[in-house]
Design a protein around this motif. Structure first.
Motif, short mmCIF file in Angstrom:
data_model
loop_
_atom_site.label_atom_id
_atom_site.label_comp_id
_atom_site.label_asym_id
_atom_site.label_seq_id
_atom_site.Cartn_x
_atom_site.Cartn_y
_atom_site.Cartn_z
N LEU A 182 0.82 -1.22 0.00
CA LEU A 182 0.00 0.00 0.00
C LEU A 182 0.85 1.27 0.00
O LEU A 182 0.37 2.34 -0.37
N ALA A 183 2.12 1.17 0.40
CA ALA A 183 2.99 2.35 0.36
C ALA A 183 3.11 2.87 -1.06
O ALA A 183 3.08 4.09 -1.29
N GLU A 184 3.24 1.97 -2.04
CA GLU A 184 3.33 2.41 -3.44
C GLU A 184 2.01 2.99 -3.93
O GLU A 184 2.00 3.88 -4.78
N VAL A 185 0.91 2.49 -3.41
CA VAL A 185 -0.40 3.05 -3.75
C VAL A 185 -0.51 4.47 -3.21
O VAL A 185 -0.92 5.40 -3.93
N VAL A 186 -0.15 4.66 -1.95
CA VAL A 186 -0.19 5.98 -1.33
C VAL A 186 0.72 6.95 -2.07
O VAL A 186 0.39 8.12 -2.28
N LYS A 187 1.87 6.47 -2.49
CA LYS A 187 2.79 7.31 -3.28
C LYS A 187 2.08 7.90 -4.50
O LYS A 187 2.21 9.10 -4.79
N CYS A 188 1.31 7.07 -5.19
CA CYS A 188 0.58 7.56 -6.38
C CYS A 188 -0.44 8.62 -6.00
O CYS A 188 -0.72 9.54 -6.77
N GLY A 189 -0.99 8.50 -4.79
CA GLY A 189 -1.92 9.52 -4.31
C GLY A 189 -1.24 10.85 -4.08
O GLY A 189 -1.77 11.91 -4.44
N PHE A 190 -0.05 10.83 -3.51
CA PHE A 190 0.66 12.07 -3.23
C PHE A 190 1.17 12.75 -4.49
O PHE A 190 1.15 13.98 -4.59
N ILE A 191 1.59 11.97 -5.49
CA ILE A 191 2.19 12.60 -6.66
C ILE A 191 1.18 12.95 -7.75
O ILE A 191 1.42 13.85 -8.55
N PRO A 194 -5.24 12.47 -5.90
CA PRO A 194 -5.62 12.68 -4.50
C PRO A 194 -6.77 11.81 -4.03
O PRO A 194 -6.92 11.58 -2.82
N GLU A 195 -7.57 11.28 -4.95
CA GLU A 195 -8.68 10.41 -4.55
C GLU A 195 -8.15 9.14 -3.87
O GLU A 195 -8.83 8.57 -3.01
N ILE A 196 -6.96 8.71 -4.25
CA ILE A 196 -6.35 7.56 -3.58
C ILE A 196 -6.19 7.83 -2.10
O ILE A 196 -6.49 6.97 -1.26
N LEU A 197 -5.72 9.02 -1.74
CA LEU A 197 -5.52 9.36 -0.33
C LEU A 197 -6.85 9.37 0.41
O LEU A 197 -6.93 8.95 1.57
N THR A 198 -7.89 9.84 -0.26
CA THR A 198 -9.22 9.86 0.36
C THR A 198 -9.71 8.44 0.62
O THR A 198 -10.19 8.13 1.72
N ILE A 199 -9.59 7.58 -0.38
CA ILE A 199 -10.07 6.20 -0.24
C ILE A 199 -9.29 5.47 0.86
O ILE A 199 -9.87 4.78 1.70
N VAL A 200 -7.97 5.63 0.86
CA VAL A 200 -7.15 4.98 1.89
C VAL A 200 -7.53 5.52 3.26
O VAL A 200 -7.72 4.74 4.22
N GLY A 201 -7.67 6.84 3.37
CA GLY A 201 -8.01 7.44 4.66
C GLY A 201 -9.34 6.97 5.21
O GLY A 201 -9.51 6.84 6.43
N GLU A 202 -10.29 6.68 4.33
CA GLU A 202 -11.62 6.24 4.76
C GLU A 202 -11.67 4.74 5.09
O GLU A 202 -12.66 4.27 5.65
N ASN A 203 -10.60 4.01 4.74
CA ASN A 203 -10.62 2.55 4.91
C ASN A 203 -9.37 2.04 5.62
O ASN A 203 -8.94 0.90 5.39
N LEU A 204 -8.80 2.83 6.50
CA LEU A 204 -7.55 2.44 7.17
C LEU A 204 -7.70 1.13 7.93
O LEU A 204 -6.84 0.25 7.84
#
Length: 368
Positions: A182-191, A194-204
């Motif tokens: 998931l670290a590589e997934v989050v990386k794609c959200g930061f670069i 941004p919807e990736i960061l939202t989805i991850v944040g809602e499903n931690l």
């Protein structure tokens, strides 16, 4: 069961990445009609699944050879590469035949390089079985092996014929390996997304999977299909514009310069995703000290990554070793260190030759 999602990678040799469930029959069907032989490069823990694929390939009249290699980074060596070449030679593989990489990122990296170098290039189909491999290693055409001097220092760009990401393969993936991916997934959200960061944040809690026993449930698979597809789309957009890392593709290495230094210093005993997690916090702190990111944006890195159960710190007193390792990074030019940082979220830029004081300041922040 979720419907398959397809991401088109529009490089000079375009191909599709399919994300879904129960895709083994599709993999067998993807081998070109011109092929007579297939080499499946895999690791021992996946042998049962590979035997099922072999049966499907056998039914097409293909000659199937299985090269079982050491699991994880131990398989990415010159000795293992030579073993695979030997298997190809003894089996009379020609340019119309195909290699299949069936496994984690180390296996897909190795299989891709085997295909790139045999007869100066044969077709490769990638079947990544870990989250990290699905969103990173198997997509984009990078292949390679490690040397005693560093990770992925020997390699080639060799695009696959197709990539098949079956989330059912994640059912048996250890929880810590899933989280590391998931670290590589989050990386794609930061670069980029941004919807990736939202989805991850809602499903931690769901994604951390603490206390999970047995297979993933349907809800978790659905979230993972969405995240995997989005992360692959980010990578597809980048590599379609810049396959060979001339400039744009470097943004995919967000957090990786420091991460690769950790991996080298730890003799590859750290999970790649865990190292990338710390690496992203390091470059976020570096960007903050360079006046590019706010404290709140740095804190968002820590909150999401720590919320997944990923590390955000690294032991102190190892700066000299890390600095030496970072000077071997592929983005380094001469003695000039180069980092991908953010100038605000979703706006990656390069930081060249940063002041040693802010480098040490960023390190102090992640080793506190």
């Amino acid at each position: 069961m979720t419907s398959p999602r397809i991401v088109h990678v529009a490089t000079s040799a375009p191909y599709d990445v399919t994300v879904g469930e129960n895709l083994l029959q599709d993999v067998a069907s993807a081998v070109p009609e011109s092929a007579m032989r297939v080499l499946v490069v895999t690791a021992a823990p996946l042998r049962r699944h590979v035997d099922n694929l072999k049966a499907l390939l056998d039914s097409r009249g293909l000659t199937v050879v299985i090269a079982e290699v050491p699991d994880a980074e131990e398989g990415k060596s010159a000795e293992v590469l030579a073993f695979c070449w030997g298997v190809l030679g003894k089996s009379d593989f020609t340019r119309s035949d195909v290699v299949i990489g069936f496994g984690g990122g180390a296996v897909t990296d190795l299989a891709g390089f085997v295909a790139a170098t045999w007869l100066r290039g044969v077709g490769v189909i990638q079947v990544p079985t870990t989250l990290l491999a699905m969103v990173d290693a198997a997509v984009g055409g990078k292949t390679g092996i490690n040397t005693a001097e560093g990770k992925n220092l020997v390699g080639a760009f060799h695009e696959p014929l197709s990539v098949w990401c079956d989330v059912r393969a994640l059912d048996t993936l250890p929880r810590h390996d899933l989280v590391a991916g998931l670290a590589e997934v989050v990386k794609c959200g930061f670069i980029r997304d941004p919807e990736i960061l939202t989805i991850v944040g809602e499903n931690l809690t769901m994604l951390r999977g603490e206390g999970r026993e047995g297979s993933l449930d349907d809800a978790t698979r659905a979230v993972l299909v969405e995240l995997i597809t989005r992360a692959i789309q980010v990578k597809a957009d980048v590599v379609s514009a810049d396959l060979k890392e001339s400039y744009l593709r470097e943004i995919l290495n967000y957090g990786h310069t420091f991460a690769h230094a950790i991996e080298y210093t730890e003799r590859y005993q750290w999970r790649h995703g865990a190292a990338v997690s710390v690496g992203m916090v390091f470059v976020a702190e570096l960007a903050h000290l360079a006046g590019k990111l706010t404290e709140e944006e740095v804190d968002r890195h820590r909150t999401i990554l720590a919320g997944l159960g990923l590390p955000t710190t690294y032991p102190g007193h190892r700066w000299d070793a890390l600095l030496t390792a970072m000077r071997r990074d592929k983005k380094t030019r001469g003695d000039l260190l180069r980092f991908v940082i953010l100038n605000g979220l979703q706006n990656p830029v390069r930081l060249e030759g940063p002041d040693p004081a802010i480098l040490q300041g960023a390190y102090a922040a992640v080793s506190a």
